[in-house]
Design a protein around this motif. Structure first.
Motif, PDB file in Angstrom:
ATOM      1  N   VAL A  90       0.858  -1.186   0.000  1.00 42.48           N
ATOM      2  CA  VAL A  90       0.000   0.000   0.000  1.00 42.48           C
ATOM      3  C   VAL A  90       0.891   1.232   0.000  1.00 42.48           C
ATOM      4  O   VAL A  90       1.847   1.308   0.783  1.00 42.48           O
ATOM      5  CB  VAL A  90      -0.941   0.034   1.224  1.00 42.48           C
ATOM      6  CG1 VAL A  90      -1.784   1.308   1.211  1.00 42.48           C
ATOM      7  CG2 VAL A  90      -1.845  -1.197   1.240  1.00 42.48           C
ATOM      8  N   ALA A 121      -7.415  -0.165   3.808  1.00 40.91           N
ATOM      9  CA  ALA A 121      -6.594  -1.331   4.145  1.00 40.91           C
ATOM     10  C   ALA A 121      -7.420  -2.613   4.061  1.00 40.91           C
ATOM     11  O   ALA A 121      -6.939  -3.647   3.561  1.00 40.91           O
ATOM     12  CB  ALA A 121      -6.001  -1.167   5.542  1.00 40.91           C
ATOM     13  N   ILE A 126      -1.451  -7.567   3.741  1.00 41.60           N
ATOM     14  CA  ILE A 126      -0.530  -6.501   3.340  1.00 41.60           C
ATOM     15  C   ILE A 126       0.860  -6.813   3.871  1.00 41.60           C
ATOM     16  O   ILE A 126       1.051  -7.060   5.059  1.00 41.60           O
ATOM     17  CB  ILE A 126      -1.006  -5.137   3.874  1.00 41.60           C
ATOM     18  CG1 ILE A 126      -2.350  -4.759   3.252  1.00 41.60           C
ATOM     19  CG2 ILE A 126       0.033  -4.041   3.601  1.00 41.60           C
ATOM     20  CD1 ILE A 126      -3.047  -3.588   3.950  1.00 41.60           C
ATOM     21  N   TRP A 182       3.663  -1.331   3.814  1.00 39.56           N
ATOM     22  CA  TRP A 182       2.867  -0.097   3.785  1.00 39.56           C
ATOM     23  C   TRP A 182       3.846   1.078   3.740  1.00 39.56           C
ATOM     24  O   TRP A 182       4.720   1.193   4.594  1.00 39.56           O
ATOM     25  CB  TRP A 182       1.978   0.014   5.015  1.00 39.56           C
ATOM     26  CG  TRP A 182       1.019   1.171   4.959  1.00 39.56           C
ATOM     27  CD1 TRP A 182       1.328   2.505   5.005  1.00 39.56           C
ATOM     28  CD2 TRP A 182      -0.404   1.095   4.852  1.00 39.56           C
ATOM     29  NE1 TRP A 182       0.200   3.273   4.923  1.00 39.56           N
ATOM     30  CE2 TRP A 182      -0.890   2.427   4.826  1.00 39.56           C
ATOM     31  CE3 TRP A 182      -1.308   0.041   4.774  1.00 39.56           C
ATOM     32  CZ2 TRP A 182      -2.257   2.716   4.735  1.00 39.56           C
ATOM     33  CZ3 TRP A 182      -2.668   0.337   4.677  1.00 39.56           C
ATOM     34  CH2 TRP A 182      -3.125   1.660   4.664  1.00 39.56           C
ATOM     35  N   ALA A 226      -1.887  -0.345   9.196  1.00 38.12           N
ATOM     36  CA  ALA A 226      -0.959  -1.424   8.856  1.00 38.12           C
ATOM     37  C   ALA A 226      -0.654  -2.302  10.066  1.00 38.12           C
ATOM     38  O   ALA A 226      -0.735  -3.544   9.990  1.00 38.12           O
ATOM     39  CB  ALA A 226       0.329  -0.843   8.286  1.00 38.12           C
TER      40      ALA A 226
END
Length: 337
Positions: A11, A75, A85, A88, A126
């Protein structure tokens, strides 16, 4: 993380232009699956196209990082589409070129919410997902101005100083938790991005970098490196080191020096046009890419960053050289004996 068999899920905030756009291109080389966060839809579409052309996948997430719920929702959307994820990267920021006493408090708060709280919101979104998995990497994007404030950028400098303190605190908490999640911070010099064409200013002349900037691909490489190596901090360019060490040893003198030089040094020769648009509250329409208008003077390499990224190899090489030299000396002495 660099040994993953699957493409990473990444991200990136501020993904539509400038350093953020260059970071998108850097991770796209890994065929990453990237959640693209920014306000400007035109730039996000351009960034998504570049990711897909490089063989990756993109999810466009138009939102304002000052809105913590929107960041958290983004997210969730990334993980619903791509899975957990892995990385980030917080790049988004806002700025105003102005004397402190000439700013409105609304503008000051806006810079702080985007530049500081935007990174807090991203990091929170995150970590709440990475920590239960005990895996992941968060990159905070700072500046030489996280250590040394300059005139006309008090809101931005204050926000970057705040990120630096936030970084220290979060790392200490992760160590306490014995977590394998890593948080690093990359400190940037001036960079040739479109920011100088759209930051808000009430000064008479066009904003410009105080010294020759670096092309955005250089900090993008540093950010990619920080995401994959457990360094606390990666500093980019000699000007960043000069600002940090200069403030450490001669802070009062720098106050006077910058007071005398930095007003003129941050303004160009052309006056600000009456119809100039800024992006403090709304994005400027169009796909602005990564580069600003300073390609002719921007630096295209950083020996300092190369040394930083290769310091382990350099150290091993130096040790090997010393060992080889000592062995040669020993053998020559044995032969002479």
């Amino acid at each position: 993380m660099s040994k993953q068999s699957r493409p990473p899920v990444v991200v990136i905030t501020g993904a539509s232009a400038g350093v953020g756009r260059a970071v998108v291109r850097e991770f796209a080389k890994d065929k990453a699956r990237i959640g693209l966060i920014a306000r400007g839809r035109d730039g996000l579409k351009g960034a998504a196209r570049e990711v897909e052309e490089a063989g990756g996948e993109a999810l466009i997430l138009p939102l304002d990082v000052a809105d913590h719920q929107a960041v958290d929702d983004a997210a969730s959307k990334v993980e619903d589409k791509f899975g957990p994820i892995d990385i980030w990267v917080n790049v988004a920021f806002a700025g105003v070129l102005s004397r402190f006493t000439d700013m409105t408090m609304e503008d000051y708060e806006r810079v702080t919410k985007v530049t500081y709280l935007g990174q807090v919101h991203g990091t929170y979104a995150a970590l709440k997902r990475m920590m239960p998995r005990n895996k992941g990497s968060v990159v905070l994007v700072g500046s030489a101005l996280a250590y040394r404030g300059i005139p006309l950028q008090s809101a931005y400098c204050g926000a970057k100083h705040a990120i630096q303190g936030f970084h220290d605190s979060i790392r200490a908490e992760l160590f306490h938790a014995k977590s394998d999640v890593h948080v690093s911070m990359v400190q940037l010099p001036g960079v040739n991005t479109p920011q100088f064409d759209w930051i808000r200013t009430n000064m008479p002349m066009q904003p410009k970098p105080a010294s020759p900037p670096y092309q955005p691909e250089i900090p993008a490489r540093a950010i990619h490196y920080a995401a994959h190596h457990k360094r606390k901090s990666v500093k980019v360019g000699w000007p960043t080191l000069e600002a940090i060490w200069g403030d450490r040893f001669a802070s009062p003198l720098l106050d006077r020096y910058l007071g005398a030089t930095a007003f003129k040094g941050q303004q160009g020769k052309q006056p600000v046009s009456a119809d100039r648009k800024d992006n403090l509250y709304e994005p400027v329409a169009g796909d602005h890419g990564a580069h600003g208008r300073f390609d002719d003077t921007a630096k295209t390499s950083s020996p300092q960053l190369w040394l930083t990224m290769h310091r382990n190899q350099i150290g091993l090489g130096a040790v090997a050289g010393l060992v080889a030299g000592a062995a040669g000396l020993f053998l020559s002495q044995r032969r002479s004996a």
